[in-house]
Design a protein around this motif. Sequence first.
Motif, PDB file in Angstrom:
ATOM      1  N   ASN A  92       0.289   8.915   9.939  1.00 32.09           N
ATOM      2  CA  ASN A  92      -0.066   8.519   8.585  1.00 32.09           C
ATOM      3  C   ASN A  92       0.571   9.453   7.559  1.00 32.09           C
ATOM      4  OD1 ASN A  92      -1.841   6.496   7.145  1.00 32.09           O
ATOM      5  ND2 ASN A  92      -2.575   8.376   6.185  1.00 32.09           N
ATOM      6  N   ARG A  93       0.679  10.741   7.888  1.00 33.92           N
ATOM      7  CA  ARG A  93       1.377  11.665   6.996  1.00 33.92           C
ATOM      8  C   ARG A  93       2.833  11.231   6.810  1.00 33.92           C
ATOM      9  NH1 ARG A  93      -1.393  16.148   9.978  1.00 33.92           N
ATOM     10  NH2 ARG A  93      -3.152  16.777   8.661  1.00 33.92           N
ATOM     11  N   GLN A  94       3.457  10.802   7.903  1.00 34.53           N
ATOM     12  CA  GLN A  94       4.851  10.347   7.837  1.00 34.53           C
ATOM     13  C   GLN A  94       4.974   9.103   6.954  1.00 34.53           C
ATOM     14  OE1 GLN A  94       6.180   9.830  11.893  1.00 34.53           O
ATOM     15  NE2 GLN A  94       5.501  11.890  12.461  1.00 34.53           N
ATOM     16  N   LEU A  95       3.992   8.187   7.086  1.00 33.73           N
ATOM     17  CA  LEU A  95       4.015   6.977   6.252  1.00 33.73           C
ATOM     18  C   LEU A  95       3.934   7.335   4.774  1.00 33.73           C
ATOM     19  CD1 LEU A  95       1.641   4.606   8.261  1.00 33.73           C
ATOM     20  CD2 LEU A  95       4.119   4.385   7.988  1.00 33.73           C
ATOM     21  N   GLY A  96       3.199   8.418   4.478  1.00 37.81           N
ATOM     22  CA  GLY A  96       3.041   8.819   3.085  1.00 37.81           C
ATOM     23  C   GLY A  96       4.274   9.463   2.511  1.00 37.81           C
ATOM     24  N   VAL A 110     -10.103  -3.815  -9.600  1.00 35.45           N
ATOM     25  CA  VAL A 110      -9.045  -4.491  -8.847  1.00 35.45           C
ATOM     26  C   VAL A 110      -8.845  -3.762  -7.523  1.00 35.45           C
ATOM     27  CG1 VAL A 110      -6.625  -5.168  -8.774  1.00 35.45           C
ATOM     28  CG2 VAL A 110      -7.886  -5.257 -10.942  1.00 35.45           C
ATOM     29  N   VAL A 111      -8.927  -4.522  -6.430  1.00 36.20           N
ATOM     30  CA  VAL A 111      -8.681  -3.975  -5.098  1.00 36.20           C
ATOM     31  C   VAL A 111      -7.346  -4.512  -4.602  1.00 36.20           C
ATOM     32  CG1 VAL A 111      -9.522  -3.782  -2.717  1.00 36.20           C
ATOM     33  CG2 VAL A 111     -11.158  -3.887  -4.618  1.00 36.20           C
ATOM     34  N   ILE A 112      -6.441  -3.610  -4.225  1.00 31.73           N
ATOM     35  CA  ILE A 112      -5.148  -4.006  -3.670  1.00 31.73           C
ATOM     36  C   ILE A 112      -5.270  -3.954  -2.153  1.00 31.73           C
ATOM     37  CG2 ILE A 112      -2.663  -3.605  -3.674  1.00 31.73           C
ATOM     38  CD1 ILE A 112      -3.826  -4.209  -6.416  1.00 31.73           C
ATOM     39  N   ALA A 113      -5.370  -5.130  -1.530  1.00 31.11           N
ATOM     40  CA  ALA A 113      -5.582  -5.220  -0.083  1.00 31.11           C
ATOM     41  C   ALA A 113      -4.342  -5.813   0.576  1.00 31.11           C
ATOM     42  CB  ALA A 113      -6.818  -6.065   0.220  1.00 31.11           C
ATOM     43  N   VAL A 114      -3.215  -5.116   0.389  1.00 27.52           N
ATOM     44  CA  VAL A 114      -1.951  -5.578   0.971  1.00 27.52           C
ATOM     45  C   VAL A 114      -1.389  -4.476   1.854  1.00 27.52           C
ATOM     46  CG1 VAL A 114      -1.479  -7.082  -0.999  1.00 27.52           C
ATOM     47  CG2 VAL A 114      -0.522  -4.753  -0.960  1.00 27.52           C
ATOM     48  N   LYS A 115      -0.393  -4.804   2.671  1.00 29.47           N
ATOM     49  CA  LYS A 115       0.231  -3.842   3.572  1.00 29.47           C
ATOM     50  C   LYS A 115       0.994  -2.786   2.768  1.00 29.47           C
ATOM     51  CE  LYS A 115      -0.994  -5.971   7.391  1.00 29.47           C
ATOM     52  NZ  LYS A 115      -2.021  -5.389   8.283  1.00 29.47           N
ATOM     53  N   PRO A 116       1.050  -1.551   3.278  1.00 28.51           N
ATOM     54  CA  PRO A 116       1.731  -0.492   2.521  1.00 28.51           C
ATOM     55  C   PRO A 116       3.203  -0.771   2.244  1.00 28.51           C
ATOM     56  CG  PRO A 116       1.117   0.254   4.747  1.00 28.51           C
ATOM     57  CD  PRO A 116       0.418  -1.033   4.501  1.00 28.51           C
ATOM     58  N   GLN A 117       3.853  -1.494   3.144  1.00 31.76           N
ATOM     59  CA  GLN A 117       5.287  -1.741   2.947  1.00 31.76           C
ATOM     60  C   GLN A 117       5.586  -2.712   1.801  1.00 31.76           C
ATOM     61  OE1 GLN A 117       3.563  -2.202   5.767  1.00 31.76           O
ATOM     62  NE2 GLN A 117       4.178  -4.049   6.904  1.00 31.76           N
ATOM     63  N   VAL A 134      -0.396   5.401   1.397  1.00 32.31           N
ATOM     64  CA  VAL A 134       0.021   5.344  -0.013  1.00 32.31           C
ATOM     65  C   VAL A 134      -0.871   6.281  -0.819  1.00 32.31           C
ATOM     66  CG1 VAL A 134       0.361   3.888  -2.033  1.00 32.31           C
ATOM     67  CG2 VAL A 134       0.834   2.979   0.253  1.00 32.31           C
ATOM     68  N   THR A 135      -0.292   7.357  -1.323  1.00 32.43           N
ATOM     69  CA  THR A 135      -1.062   8.406  -1.984  1.00 32.43           C
ATOM     70  C   THR A 135      -1.413   8.037  -3.424  1.00 32.43           C
ATOM     71  OG1 THR A 135       0.903   9.546  -2.810  1.00 32.43           O
ATOM     72  CG2 THR A 135       0.126  10.142  -0.590  1.00 32.43           C
ATOM     73  N   GLY A 177     -11.733  -8.087  -8.527  1.00 30.76           N
ATOM     74  CA  GLY A 177     -10.638  -8.921  -8.056  1.00 30.76           C
ATOM     75  C   GLY A 177      -9.976  -8.297  -6.846  1.00 30.76           C
ATOM     76  N   ILE A 178      -9.652  -9.104  -5.865  1.00 31.58           N
ATOM     77  CA  ILE A 178      -8.987  -8.638  -4.652  1.00 31.58           C
ATOM     78  C   ILE A 178      -7.639  -9.330  -4.532  1.00 31.58           C
ATOM     79  CG2 ILE A 178      -9.083  -8.542  -2.119  1.00 31.58           C
ATOM     80  CD1 ILE A 178     -12.371  -8.803  -3.602  1.00 31.58           C
ATOM     81  N   ILE A 179      -6.581  -8.542  -4.507  1.00 36.05           N
ATOM     82  CA  ILE A 179      -5.238  -9.067  -4.277  1.00 36.05           C
ATOM     83  C   ILE A 179      -4.942  -8.914  -2.790  1.00 36.05           C
ATOM     84  CG2 ILE A 179      -2.785  -8.833  -4.798  1.00 36.05           C
ATOM     85  CD1 ILE A 179      -3.548  -7.758  -7.541  1.00 36.05           C
ATOM     86  N   GLY A 180      -4.902 -10.038  -2.092  1.00 35.90           N
ATOM     87  CA  GLY A 180      -4.709 -10.027  -0.645  1.00 35.90           C
ATOM     88  C   GLY A 180      -5.937 -10.596   0.053  1.00 35.90           C
ATOM     89  N   GLY A 181      -5.757 -11.751   0.682  1.00 43.55           N
ATOM     90  CA  GLY A 181      -6.886 -12.434   1.325  1.00 43.55           C
ATOM     91  C   GLY A 181      -6.870 -12.344   2.830  1.00 43.55           C
ATOM     92  N   GLY A 182      -6.292 -11.280   3.374  1.00 39.70           N
ATOM     93  CA  GLY A 182      -6.274 -11.076   4.820  1.00 39.70           C
ATOM     94  C   GLY A 182      -7.617 -10.612   5.345  1.00 39.70           C
TER      95      GLY A 182
END
Length: 267
Positions: free
Chosen positions: A263-267, A67-74, A100-101, A6-11
């Motif tokens: 990317n480190r800062q985003l984490g 399950v694949v979470i394919a959404v933006k990190p925010q 997202v760690t 299952g994939i959540i996010g159809g982008g």
Amino acid sequence: MSKTIGIIGGGNMGRAIMAGLIKAQLYPADAVLVYDLNPAALTTLQTELGVQPMNSAAELVATADVVVIAVKPQVIDRVLTPLRASFRAEQLLISIAAGVTLAHLGTVLDPKLKLVRVMPNTPALVGAGMAGVAVNSQVTAAEQATVLAIFNSFGRAQLVPEDLIDAVVGLSGSGPAYVYLFLEALADGAVAEGMPRQLAYEFAAQTVYGAAKMVLSTEEHPGVLKDMVCSPGGTTIAAVEVLEEHAFRGIVMAAVHAATEKNRQLG
């Protein structure tokens, strides 16, 4: 291989994953489940790929083995928090959200779940992606192989320690943008010499594609392949000299470092 995914996010990236799995025949279309907040997007995906739309993220999680979470990190916390009680211990949960760690996923959900962090890139859209894969201690070797098979279906994937994922982002995650800039500059140089622009783009794109394929096919060091093109006193070594004078390699290395740090800062 698991029975359903299952994939959540159809982008764009979610779509690339669906198309790759179906094309590689890892999963039949009716075993690929998808949920997106946009009903029109779900209808389009069902029509074009034959995947199975779900009425909610909770329904998808209750049904899928992977399950694949394919959404933006925010927005990932907002998506996952209501689903915390829905995940099952035997499920594989794959996140492709940059920054997202695994530890954060474990905090939002449960660290005892089978958690996977993947950094794919946009060439996955044309079946030529590169993905770095990191897993937590709950994921077995067989399940690691399942994840690699999923992401190999639309390119290449490698298992890496999680502390290298930031570097993966700086290299392959952001790298296509660097290549597009280089490709555009190559074409601009030819246009300046009188070549029509569309022809210049074709020559530049095929040149970049061919050079990359040489590295992957021959497994030679890029420096060895570069030396093969640089005849003594020839045109190519004259061009390489100009690139070196303008710190071409140093600038590219600095770009990779900048994206890695971000990317480190985003984490």
